[in-house]
Design a protein around this motif. Structure first.
Motif, PDB file in Angstrom:
ATOM      1  N   ASN A 419       0.222  -0.910  -0.394  1.00  0.00           N
ATOM      2  CA  ASN A 419      -0.072  -0.248   0.054  1.00  0.00           C
ATOM      3  C   ASN A 419       0.302   1.237   0.010  1.00  0.00           C
ATOM      4  N   CYS A 420       1.926   0.961   0.483  1.00  0.00           N
ATOM      5  CA  CYS A 420       2.783   2.084   0.801  1.00  0.00           C
ATOM      6  C   CYS A 420       4.001   2.474   0.202  1.00  0.00           C
ATOM      7  N   GLY A 421       4.525   0.948  -1.046  1.00  0.00           N
ATOM      8  CA  GLY A 421       5.893   1.061  -1.061  1.00  0.00           C
ATOM      9  C   GLY A 421       6.538   1.633  -2.640  1.00  0.00           C
ATOM     10  N   ALA A 422       5.087   2.063  -3.080  1.00  0.00           N
ATOM     11  CA  ALA A 422       4.927   2.187  -4.715  1.00  0.00           C
ATOM     12  C   ALA A 422       5.849   3.684  -4.378  1.00  0.00           C
ATOM     13  N   CYS A 423       5.175   4.281  -3.866  1.00  0.00           N
ATOM     14  CA  CYS A 423       5.674   6.023  -2.961  1.00  0.00           C
ATOM     15  C   CYS A 423       6.693   6.281  -2.403  1.00  0.00           C
ATOM     16  N   HIS A 424       6.658   5.714  -1.309  1.00  0.00           N
ATOM     17  CA  HIS A 424       7.375   5.606  -0.087  1.00  0.00           C
ATOM     18  C   HIS A 424       8.576   4.392  -0.846  1.00  0.00           C
ATOM     19  N   ASP A 425       9.689   4.603  -1.575  1.00  0.00           N
ATOM     20  CA  ASP A 425      10.306   3.540  -1.612  1.00  0.00           C
ATOM     21  C   ASP A 425      12.081   3.956  -0.521  1.00  0.00           C
ATOM     22  N   LEU A 426      12.469   2.203  -0.295  1.00  0.00           N
ATOM     23  CA  LEU A 426      13.334   2.193   0.238  1.00  0.00           C
ATOM     24  C   LEU A 426      14.730   2.441   0.468  1.00  0.00           C
ATOM     25  N   ALA A 427      14.760   2.391  -1.373  1.00  0.00           N
ATOM     26  CA  ALA A 427      16.415   2.094  -2.030  1.00  0.00           C
ATOM     27  C   ALA A 427      17.188   2.929  -1.620  1.00  0.00           C
ATOM     28  N   PHE A 428      18.557   2.715  -0.993  1.00  0.00           N
ATOM     29  CA  PHE A 428      19.433   3.454  -1.204  1.00  0.00           C
ATOM     30  C   PHE A 428      20.858   4.021  -1.557  1.00  0.00           C
ATOM     31  N   ALA A 429      20.792   3.234  -2.299  1.00  0.00           N
ATOM     32  CA  ALA A 429      21.914   2.873  -3.241  1.00  0.00           C
ATOM     33  C   ALA A 429      21.509   2.339  -4.605  1.00  0.00           C
ATOM     34  N   ARG A 430      22.704   2.309  -5.042  1.00  0.00           N
ATOM     35  CA  ARG A 430      22.033   1.277  -6.924  1.00  0.00           C
ATOM     36  C   ARG A 430      23.652   1.304  -7.063  1.00  0.00           C
ATOM     37  N   ALA A 464      31.138   3.035  -9.256  1.00  0.00           N
ATOM     38  CA  ALA A 464      29.032   2.189  -9.995  1.00  0.00           C
ATOM     39  C   ALA A 464      29.059   2.510  -9.454  1.00  0.00           C
ATOM     40  N   VAL A 465      29.380   2.837  -7.913  1.00  0.00           N
ATOM     41  CA  VAL A 465      28.343   2.560  -6.387  1.00  0.00           C
ATOM     42  C   VAL A 465      27.989   4.426  -6.407  1.00  0.00           C
ATOM     43  N   GLN A 466      26.778   4.170  -6.673  1.00  0.00           N
ATOM     44  CA  GLN A 466      25.473   5.937  -6.171  1.00  0.00           C
ATOM     45  C   GLN A 466      24.517   6.010  -5.106  1.00  0.00           C
ATOM     46  N   ARG A 467      24.870   6.363  -4.338  1.00  0.00           N
ATOM     47  CA  ARG A 467      24.032   6.205  -2.854  1.00  0.00           C
ATOM     48  C   ARG A 467      23.109   7.483  -3.280  1.00  0.00           C
ATOM     49  N   LEU A 468      21.961   7.068  -2.712  1.00  0.00           N
ATOM     50  CA  LEU A 468      20.484   7.663  -2.774  1.00  0.00           C
ATOM     51  C   LEU A 468      20.740   9.051  -1.710  1.00  0.00           C
ATOM     52  N   SER A 469      20.041   9.468  -2.209  1.00  0.00           N
ATOM     53  CA  SER A 469      19.644  10.605  -0.652  1.00  0.00           C
ATOM     54  C   SER A 469      18.977  10.288   0.453  1.00  0.00           C
ATOM     55  N   ALA A 494      25.168   9.504   8.784  1.00  0.00           N
ATOM     56  CA  ALA A 494      24.126   8.740   7.420  1.00  0.00           C
ATOM     57  C   ALA A 494      23.030   7.946   8.250  1.00  0.00           C
ATOM     58  N   VAL A 495      23.513   7.485   8.960  1.00  0.00           N
ATOM     59  CA  VAL A 495      22.424   6.541  10.173  1.00  0.00           C
ATOM     60  C   VAL A 495      21.275   7.390  10.763  1.00  0.00           C
ATOM     61  N   VAL A 496      21.713   8.495  11.293  1.00  0.00           N
ATOM     62  CA  VAL A 496      21.307   9.393  12.128  1.00  0.00           C
ATOM     63  C   VAL A 496      20.089  10.020  11.467  1.00  0.00           C
ATOM     64  N   SER A 497      21.243  10.672  10.161  1.00  0.00           N
ATOM     65  CA  SER A 497      19.949  11.511   9.046  1.00  0.00           C
ATOM     66  C   SER A 497      18.788  10.403   8.665  1.00  0.00           C
ATOM     67  N   VAL A 498      18.703   9.121   8.773  1.00  0.00           N
ATOM     68  CA  VAL A 498      17.653   7.959   8.525  1.00  0.00           C
ATOM     69  C   VAL A 498      16.150   8.068   8.925  1.00  0.00           C
ATOM     70  N   PHE A 499      16.638   7.985  10.610  1.00  0.00           N
ATOM     71  CA  PHE A 499      16.161   8.320  11.937  1.00  0.00           C
ATOM     72  C   PHE A 499      15.375   9.488  12.317  1.00  0.00           C
ATOM     73  N   GLY A 501      14.525  13.992  11.775  1.00  0.00           N
ATOM     74  CA  GLY A 501      14.311  15.315  10.727  1.00  0.00           C
ATOM     75  C   GLY A 501      13.427  15.290  10.138  1.00  0.00           C
ATOM     76  N   LYS A 502      13.885  15.309   8.703  1.00  0.00           N
ATOM     77  CA  LYS A 502      13.044  14.302   7.890  1.00  0.00           C
ATOM     78  C   LYS A 502      13.568  13.311   7.172  1.00  0.00           C
ATOM     79  N   GLY A 503      14.295  12.586   7.542  1.00  0.00           N
ATOM     80  CA  GLY A 503      14.638  11.223   6.777  1.00  0.00           C
ATOM     81  C   GLY A 503      13.467  10.485   6.867  1.00  0.00           C
ATOM     82  N   LEU A 504      14.057   9.782   6.379  1.00  0.00           N
ATOM     83  CA  LEU A 504      13.314   8.158   5.460  1.00  0.00           C
ATOM     84  C   LEU A 504      12.652   7.990   6.345  1.00  0.00           C
ATOM     85  N   CYS A 505      12.614   7.685   7.608  1.00  0.00           N
ATOM     86  CA  CYS A 505      11.337   6.362   9.180  1.00  0.00           C
ATOM     87  C   CYS A 505      10.499   7.645   8.892  1.00  0.00           C
TER      88      CYS A 505
END
Length: 643
Positions: A419-430, A464-469, A494-499, A501-505
């Motif tokens: 229900n949420c994954g289509a918009c709230h992507d949990l990808a962090f790197a390519r 070849a590794v690209q970090r996603l914001s 990097a860990v703090v930025s996820v959890f 402010g306006k982080g992913l979680c």
């Protein structure tokens, strides 16, 4: 030429009845037929026996027409001429015609029944000749014979058959169906009862004890029509609850409430009905107190609304400690009290039942409905780009997240990936052609993955590794590089930025910084407990409410859940109150020609009786919840993994 005819009949008391007629004609017909001038009602007289003709003044001839002679002056003749002045007589069967001169030259004829002692029988004997009374038993004897026949055929034979039947053989398909728990909402939603299809009776034909039946069985029990002992287990004893529970087990149809509480809250059984119940051992609360049989196709399932309101209308006066409000009827039904999550938990969320006005829920989820219901913001644009379903107004429809369950009663549990994954992507790197994603619902693993990824890129960066914001940044601006500086500090950042402010979680979850030295244990996420049934005491089949005043789809949803498009926080309880339901249920029809309400408003439209009660201590004080509802909530929570 004329005749004066006098017919003499006898009264019951022996008197004479004389009827006189004057016939102006020269000829008369005599016989048993109704068209004869002189009718002699006796089987000894032919239909056309004789005719009388005036030959000359004072002279009459008599002539038989069927060949059967008449008696004139002691002789049997077929024709004779008679002088009226001599007062002659003509005997035809048991009747005698006496001729005499009348007025103005007319011939007077007196016809009367004569019963000679030797040549004819009296009227009573004549009647008995053609009756069967002499060959039949007397009325008293016939009454005794009839009474004995009723005793033997309608009492003794059925009784011996009933006693000799032994253990009844119940239809296995019916037993299996009765033991299956009722699907939630199966009998609710429109106030109309769905009558089951009648099954054929078991083989064996007519049974003698069927003669005791007071009427046809309902369709639900039609297969027992020649198997009376399946329910009537003892002769001359009313059907017991044990007979019903042989098929309808307690697990399939649990008690409405604790038996002791029901007995205490029940209306007193007094007056004439109370005396009758006591005399015939018919206490209140039996299955058959509500479910009546032998009254037609649907009667066993039809329960009058008064069976509910009689008890619940004044329940608090008899059961002072009850948490259930008095409900005298739909018109005075109190507003709903919703069961809300007051303390989220991964395995034991706490539910509290409270009034809808000003209610707040703590599900542990951050979800503003107004943003997701917008037709112009980034959510709407994202839905278009992702080619997600859209409502007629361009907004993300309610049905994208709220998907009906199999029974079309409520909705399936919300799932992040679906229900949420289509918009709230949990990808962090390519990593070349591979997209690395974070696991949902496992904060320790998320922290470990981000830490290890950041450290590896610090010590051995790969092109070849690209970090996603993980946080928001201006369009076109790439996230800062991970190489250079203190690797441990960069990993921690990097860990703090996820959890934070306006982080992913933090977009969807409440995150707590515990301050732990171990980076994988530093951040804790409040468990998410999404309520799947706000009104567990009632049933609301959403599948039967897909339209509202001509509105369908998204428009039908917001027509009832009016506050959802303006709801900015997930603590809002967007459940409509009883006033919203009354707009259809119990409301008068919209057209003048219709005499029925728009929707049903009986108690069983929304409520069930055999929903059962929750185990002791499983719910907050004062709150009673149907056992099957609690089971479904537990099953639903087990499928939800907190983020």
């Amino acid at each position: 030429m004329s005749f004066i005819v006098r017919q003499v009949a006898k009264r019951a008391d022996g008197g004479d009845i004389i009827r006189t007629r004057t016939l102006v004609q020269a000829e008369l017909t005599v016989g048993r037929g109704t068209d004869c001038d002189i009718q002699l009602a006796d089987l000894a007289v032919m239909l056309r026996h004789a005719r009388l003709v005036q030959i000359t003044a004072g002279k009459v001839s008599v002539e038989t027409t069927g060949g059967v002679p008449v008696e004139v002056g002691g002789k049997f003749v077929t024709r004779a001429d008679l002088a009226v002045a001599e007062n002659p007589t003509i005997d035809i069967g048991p009747f005698r015609l006496s001729l005499s001169p009348g007025e103005d030259g007319a011939v007077a004829i007196t016809a009367e029944r004569v019963v000679p002692s030797i040549e004819a029988a009296d009227a009573a004997h004549e009647t008995s000749i053609f009756s069967l009374s002499g060959a039949m038993p007397t009325k008293r004897r016939m009454a005794w014979i009839g009474g004995l026949a009723v005793l033997v055929l309608l009492l003794l034979v059925p009784l011996f058959h009933f006693i000799g039947e032994g253990e009844p053989a119940l239809p296995q398909t019916m037993v299996a169906e009765a033991a299956r728990p009722v699907t939630p909402g199966q009998g609710f939603g429109d106030g109309k009862l769905s009558v089951p299809t009648a099954r054929p009776a078991a083989a064996g034909g007519f049974a003698p004890d069927e003669s005791w039946s007071s009427g046809t069985l309902s369709d639900a029990h039609a297969s027992l029509s020649n198997n009376c002992s399946a329910c009537h287990q003892k002769a001359f004893v009313s059907v017991t609850d044990g007979a019903c529970q042989a098929c309808h087990t307690a697990s399939a149809l649990p008690d409405h409430a604790a038996p002791a509480r029901m007995a205490k809250g029940r209306l007193p059984d007094g007056g004439v009905m109370g005396a009758a119940h006591s005399a015939f051992n018919l206490p209140q609360g039996r299955c058959t107190s509500c479910h009546k049989e032998h009254e037609g196709a649907a009667t066993v399932m039809t329960v009058a609304e008064s069976f509910c309101t009689d008890c619940h209308g004044g329940l608090k006066s008899r059961l002072a400690d009850t948490a259930v409000a008095n409900v005298p009827g739909w018109a005075k039904h109190p507003d709903f009290r919703a069961t809300l999550v007051s303390s989220p938990s991964a395995d034991k969320p706490v539910f509290t039942r409270t009034a809808l006005a000003g209610a707040r829920e703590k599900s542990g989820l951050i979800y503003p409905h107004d943003i997701h219901q917008s037709t112009t913001n980034a959510v709407a644009n994202m839905a278009q780009k992702q080619r997600l379903p859209q409502g007629t107004d361009g907004a993300l429809p309610c049905s994208y997240c709220h998907k009906a369950d199999e029974g079309q009663v409520r909705f399936k549990p919300i799932d992040m990936e679906a229900n949420c994954g289509a918009c709230h992507d949990l990808a962090f790197a390519r990593d070349g052609g591979t997209v690395r994603t974070l696991p949902h619902g496992k904060p320790a693993q998320v922290a470990g993955i981000i830490r290890d990824f950041t450290l590896s890129e610090s010590f051995a960066p790969r092109a070849a590794v690209q970090r996603l914001s993980f946080d928001r940044h201006l369009p076109g601006k790439a996230p800062p590089p991970l190489s250079g500086g203190n690797p441990a500090a960069r990993a921690q950042a990097a860990v703090v930025s996820v959890f934070t402010g306006k982080g992913l979680c933090t977009e969807c979850h409440v995150v707590t910084d515990t301050g732990a030295a171990d980076l994988t244990r530093r951040f804790a996420i409040t468990p998410v407990s999404i309520n799947d049934h706000y009104l567990p005491q009632g049933q609301f089949p959403h599948g039967k409410h897909k339209s509202y005043d001509g509105k369908t789809g998204q428009a039908a949803c917001v027509a009832c859940h009016t506050s959802v498009t303006k709801s900015k926080v997930s603590t809002d309880v967007n459940i409509p109150g009883v006033a919203n339901c009354r707009e259809c249920h119990g409301a008068p029809a919209k057209t003048l020609l219709s005499t029925t309400a728009k929707a049903g408003a009986s108690c069983d439209t929304c409520h069930g009786y055999h929903d059962g009660v929750a185990p002791a201590g499983a719910l907050p004080a004062g709150h009673v919840q149907p056992a099957r509802v609690a089971g479904r909530q537990a099953a639903g929570r087990s499928r939800q993994t907190p983020a």
